[in-house]
Design a protein around this motif. Structure first.
Motif, mmCIF file in Angstrom:
data_model
loop_
_atom_site.group_PDB
_atom_site.id
_atom_site.type_symbol
_atom_site.label_atom_id
_atom_site.label_comp_id
_atom_site.label_asym_id
_atom_site.label_seq_id
_atom_site.Cartn_x
_atom_site.Cartn_y
_atom_site.Cartn_z
ATOM 1 N N ILE A 145 0.861 -1.182 0.000
ATOM 2 C CA ILE A 145 0.000 0.000 0.000
ATOM 3 C C ILE A 145 0.900 1.236 0.000
ATOM 4 C CG2 ILE A 145 -1.835 1.245 1.206
ATOM 5 C CD1 ILE A 145 -2.706 -1.533 0.332
ATOM 6 N N GLN A 146 0.739 2.056 -1.001
ATOM 7 C CA GLN A 146 1.499 3.294 -1.098
ATOM 8 C C GLN A 146 0.842 4.371 -0.237
ATOM 9 O OE1 GLN A 146 4.391 3.625 -2.721
ATOM 10 N NE2 GLN A 146 4.254 1.477 -3.345
ATOM 11 N N ILE A 147 1.678 5.111 0.427
ATOM 12 C CA ILE A 147 1.186 6.203 1.276
ATOM 13 C C ILE A 147 1.240 7.493 0.478
ATOM 14 C CG2 ILE A 147 1.566 7.518 3.404
ATOM 15 C CD1 ILE A 147 2.954 4.962 4.491
ATOM 16 N N GLU A 148 0.135 8.154 0.494
ATOM 17 C CA GLU A 148 0.033 9.436 -0.199
ATOM 18 C C GLU A 148 0.355 10.544 0.791
ATOM 19 O OE1 GLU A 148 -3.537 11.386 -2.272
ATOM 20 O OE2 GLU A 148 -3.460 9.299 -2.988
ATOM 21 N N GLU A 149 1.206 11.446 0.399
ATOM 22 C CA GLU A 149 1.564 12.546 1.281
ATOM 23 C C GLU A 149 0.760 13.765 0.898
ATOM 24 O OE1 GLU A 149 5.442 15.057 2.700
ATOM 25 O OE2 GLU A 149 5.729 13.178 1.644
#
Length: 151
Positions: A145-149
Motif C-alpha cells: 500500500i502506497q502512502i500518499e503525502e
C-alpha cells in the motif's frame, strides 16, 4: 433339561420375521414414511482434490440441466436441484393421485478457485464440475500500500 423353554413369538428366532412383517405393514399403512424423507432430501456429492483443480461429482439421476442451478460466489459453491412431478390426466376417475416436489441444495467452500474458469457437464445423471485452482503466481500474497503525502 430344565433350561429348555417353549418357542414363542418373542423368541430370538422369530424376531427377524416379526421385523420383516412390521416393515411390510408400515409400507402399506403409512402415507409418508420417514425413510423417504431422508432418502430424497439430499444428493450424493464426491469431491476430488488434484494438484491444479478440484473436481466435484454430484449424482442427480433423472434431472435435466434446466432443473439444476450452480452458483459460485467468493469461493462458495452451491448446487441446487429442483424436481416437480405433476400428473396431467384428462381422466377424473382416479382413486389416488400424488404430486411430488423436491428441492435439494448442497454448499461447499473452495477458497482458492479461479471463478472465471469453472466449467460443468451433465452426463447420464452425473454432474461434474471442474474448479481450477488459482495458480501460485496469480495469488496476491502481499499487497504493498502506497502512502500518499498531503500538505
Amino acid at each position: 433339561m430344565t433350561n429348555l423353554r417353549p418357542l414363542n413369538n418373542h423368541s430370538f428366532f422369530n424376531r427377524g420375521l416379526m421385523d420383516m412383517n412390521d416393515i411390510i405393514d408400515s409400507f402399506f399403512k403409512n402415507d409418508f414414511p420417514v425413510s423417504d424423507l431422508t432418502r430424497t432430501s439430499t444428493f450424493k456429492v464426491d469431491i476430488k482434490a488434484e494438484d491444479d483443480r478440484y473436481i466435484v461429482e454430484a449424482e442427480l439421476p433423472g434431472l435435466t440441466k434446466d432443473q439444476i442451478d450452480i452458483d459460485l460466489h467468493d469461493g462458495r459453491l452451491t448446487l441446487t436441484a429442483e424436481e416437480k412431478n405433476d400428473v396431467d390426466e384428462e381422466n377424473d376417475n382416479y382413486i389416488h393421485r400424488e404430486r411430488r416436489f423436491s428441492k435439494m441444495s448442497r454448499t461447499m467452500v473452495f477458497p482458492d478457485v479461479d471463478e472465471d474458469a469453472v466449467s460443468a457437464t451433465l452426463e447420464k445423471g452425473l454432474l461434474t464440475i471442474d474448479l481450477p485452482k488459482i495458480r501460485e503466481e496469480e495469488k496476491e500474497t502481499v499487497k504493498k500500500i502506497q502512502i500518499e503525502e498531503r500538505k
